[in-house]
Design a protein around this motif. Structure first.
Motif, PDB file in Angstrom:
ATOM      1  N   LYS A  27      68.671 -36.801  15.693  1.00  0.00           N
ATOM      2  CA  LYS A  27      67.777 -37.804  16.276  1.00  0.00           C
ATOM      3  C   LYS A  27      68.465 -39.166  16.351  1.00  0.00           C
ATOM      4  O   LYS A  27      68.144 -39.973  17.193  1.00  0.00           O
ATOM      5  CB  LYS A  27      66.507 -37.921  15.443  1.00  0.00           C
ATOM      6  CG  LYS A  27      65.766 -36.623  15.259  1.00  0.00           C
ATOM      7  CD  LYS A  27      64.929 -36.300  16.436  1.00  0.00           C
ATOM      8  CE  LYS A  27      64.108 -35.062  16.126  1.00  0.00           C
ATOM      9  NZ  LYS A  27      63.747 -34.327  17.268  1.00  0.00           N
ATOM     10  N   GLY A  28      69.424 -39.424  15.461  1.00  0.00           N
ATOM     11  CA  GLY A  28      70.107 -40.707  15.444  1.00  0.00           C
ATOM     12  C   GLY A  28      71.182 -40.844  16.493  1.00  0.00           C
ATOM     13  O   GLY A  28      71.758 -41.914  16.649  1.00  0.00           O
ATOM     14  N   LYS A  31      70.657 -43.590  19.087  1.00  0.00           N
ATOM     15  CA  LYS A  31      70.887 -44.960  18.622  1.00  0.00           C
ATOM     16  C   LYS A  31      72.349 -45.363  18.741  1.00  0.00           C
ATOM     17  O   LYS A  31      72.658 -46.543  18.755  1.00  0.00           O
ATOM     18  CB  LYS A  31      70.425 -45.098  17.172  1.00  0.00           C
ATOM     19  CG  LYS A  31      68.937 -44.944  17.003  1.00  0.00           C
ATOM     20  CD  LYS A  31      68.521 -45.075  15.560  1.00  0.00           C
ATOM     21  CE  LYS A  31      67.023 -44.882  15.430  1.00  0.00           C
ATOM     22  NZ  LYS A  31      66.585 -44.941  14.046  1.00  0.00           N
ATOM     23  N   LYS A  32      73.248 -44.395  18.822  1.00  0.00           N
ATOM     24  CA  LYS A  32      74.674 -44.681  18.899  1.00  0.00           C
ATOM     25  C   LYS A  32      75.174 -44.850  20.327  1.00  0.00           C
ATOM     26  O   LYS A  32      76.341 -45.147  20.534  1.00  0.00           O
ATOM     27  CB  LYS A  32      75.467 -43.559  18.224  1.00  0.00           C
ATOM     28  CG  LYS A  32      75.201 -43.456  16.740  1.00  0.00           C
ATOM     29  CD  LYS A  32      75.980 -42.317  16.135  1.00  0.00           C
ATOM     30  CE  LYS A  32      75.657 -42.170  14.663  1.00  0.00           C
ATOM     31  NZ  LYS A  32      76.354 -41.033  14.073  1.00  0.00           N
ATOM     32  N   LYS A  35      74.688 -49.851  24.823  1.00  0.00           N
ATOM     33  CA  LYS A  35      73.468 -50.546  25.260  1.00  0.00           C
ATOM     34  C   LYS A  35      73.158 -50.366  26.745  1.00  0.00           C
ATOM     35  O   LYS A  35      72.007 -50.126  27.100  1.00  0.00           O
ATOM     36  CB  LYS A  35      73.542 -52.027  24.903  1.00  0.00           C
ATOM     37  CG  LYS A  35      73.293 -52.290  23.451  1.00  0.00           C
ATOM     38  CD  LYS A  35      73.222 -53.769  23.165  1.00  0.00           C
ATOM     39  CE  LYS A  35      72.972 -53.972  21.685  1.00  0.00           C
ATOM     40  NZ  LYS A  35      72.832 -55.386  21.350  1.00  0.00           N
ATOM     41  N   LYS A  38      71.496 -47.058  27.200  1.00  0.00           N
ATOM     42  CA  LYS A  38      70.129 -47.058  26.661  1.00  0.00           C
ATOM     43  C   LYS A  38      69.180 -47.753  27.628  1.00  0.00           C
ATOM     44  O   LYS A  38      68.083 -47.267  27.901  1.00  0.00           O
ATOM     45  CB  LYS A  38      70.093 -47.792  25.315  1.00  0.00           C
ATOM     46  CG  LYS A  38      70.575 -46.992  24.155  1.00  0.00           C
ATOM     47  CD  LYS A  38      70.211 -47.717  22.884  1.00  0.00           C
ATOM     48  CE  LYS A  38      71.417 -47.989  22.072  1.00  0.00           C
ATOM     49  NZ  LYS A  38      71.135 -48.694  20.834  1.00  0.00           N
TER      50      LYS A  38
END
Length: 62
Positions: A27-28, A31-32, A35, A38
């Motif tokens: 799930k993490g 986050k990596k 930007k 994302k």
């Protein structure tokens, strides 16, 4: 292998080892991401959500 990622039969184990399976991505991992990627993903998800809502609303008003 973590208990939560343990396959429940040989077919799933084969898919995970040989073919690859996105279900094993932690799930993490999101986050990596960089930007800009994302933001692009959030933009696409938001655009699709708003588009679907507008289509539904406009069809009800028609």
């Amino acid at each position: 292998m973590k208990e939560e990622n343990k396959p429940f039969n040989n077919v799933i184990d084969h898919i995970n080892k040989i073919e690859g399976n996105a279900a094993n991505v932690s799930k993490g991992a999101v986050k990596k991401l960089p930007k800009p990627l994302k933001y692009f993903g959030n933009f696409i998800a938001g655009f699709l959500s708003i588009s679907i809502l507008l289509i539904i609303i406009l069809n009800l008003l028609h």
